[in-house]
Motif scaffolding. Structure first.
Motif: not given
Length: 296
Positions: A146-172
């Protein structure tokens, strides 16, 4: 070693009766967190590309088919194209910027990454989908995750996660080992459910999960075993339950074996290599069903 990030163009979430947010409302909601979103070049003006742009602060640059990547723009390059367009995207990107590429595709990309010198590529597994151009993405959450499945790895992973969070989406953000396991699980899901569904014309993902559970369970176990041996990893327990939970979340999605090179083709290559070496086929059921459908 170059770093690159990947997210999927494969529709990852489908929901009936869900009220979608308009682009105007979506942009307004995401503006609250816009200052935290790193400006990006977005390659591909489809549903996912436009949704990612709407999550930004208005400083992103959209690059469409045939256009070159700007040289004077720092930050991540979010690639939201089909897998077969990756070659063209790479050719249009200055090699000095390859370490900023962020790929939004499904499937086994590792062989292609290695062949291009992108061995340590950043990737993102996107468990969300955009039903129509301009509509807000729907997050893919299941009863087992239920916490969500979207995931990121690598150099820009945190930036991608922040963008998705800004859009109301989960990302670890995951480390390489954890991400590889989740990527392979996603690959196994696509390959198993699409192949079983193709054996039963008209079957949706939900139909496979409900009516052909024994078939898909056998195939999941076979593919998981082959992947674990090939990669030298141990998957977390209860993979079948997680994959079936995801299938219930996308129950109305149609089934078909597509992008063979990037999906089932990887497992078939393991079979071909083993047989060429005089060893047993690690994926005999997978091979038999591919031949049954005249895919190979």
């Amino acid at each position: 070693m170059a770093n690159t990030v990947a997210v999927s163009s494969f529709p990852l979430w489908y929901s009936c009766g869900t009220k979608h947010t308009s682009r105007f409302t979506f942009r307004a909601l995401s503006t609250m967190a816009a200052k935290k979103v790193v400006p990006a070049i977005i390659v591909g003006g489809g549903r996912v590309g436009n949704a990612l742009q709407d999550m930004g602060s208005g400083d992103d640059v959209m690059v469409k088919r045939g256009e070159s990547i700007p040289l004077d723009f720092e930050g991540p390059i979010l690639v939201c194209t089909r897998n077969d367009d990756l070659e063209a995207v790479l050719h249009s990107t200055p090699q000095s910027r390859w370490n900023d590429l962020v790929f939004f595709q499904n499937g086994m990309l590792e062989p292609w990454f290695v062949s291009k010198g992108l061995k340590d590529a950043d990737q993102v597994l996107a468990y969300f989908a955009v039903s129509k151009l301009g509509e807000a993405p729907i997050d893919g959450k299941t009863d087992t995750n239920p916490e969500g499945l979207t995931a990121a790895y690598g150099k820009w992973a945190s930036a991608v996660a922040a963008r998705l969070h800004a859009g109301g989406l989960s990302c670890k953000v995951l480390d390489n080992e954890a991400f590889q396991k989740q990527m392979l699980e996603k690959l196994i899901w696509i390959c198993a459910f699409m192949l079983v569904g193709a054996r039963h014309p008209g079957a949706t993902v939900g139909t496979v999960e409900r009516e052909y559970r024994s078939e898909v369970s056998s195939l999941i176990a076979e593919l998981a075993s082959a992947a674990a041996v090939q990669k030298g990893i141990i998957f977390e327990e209860a993979m079948e339950h997680r994959l079936c939970a995801y299938s219930r979340a996308v129950a109305h999605f149609p089934t078909a074996v597509k992008e063979f090179k990037w999906r089932n083709g990887w497992f078939y290559s393991l079979s071909e290599k083993a047989l060429a070496d005089g060893k047993p086929d690690p994926c005999p059921l997978h091979t038999a069903w591919l031949k049954e459908l005249k895919i190979v």
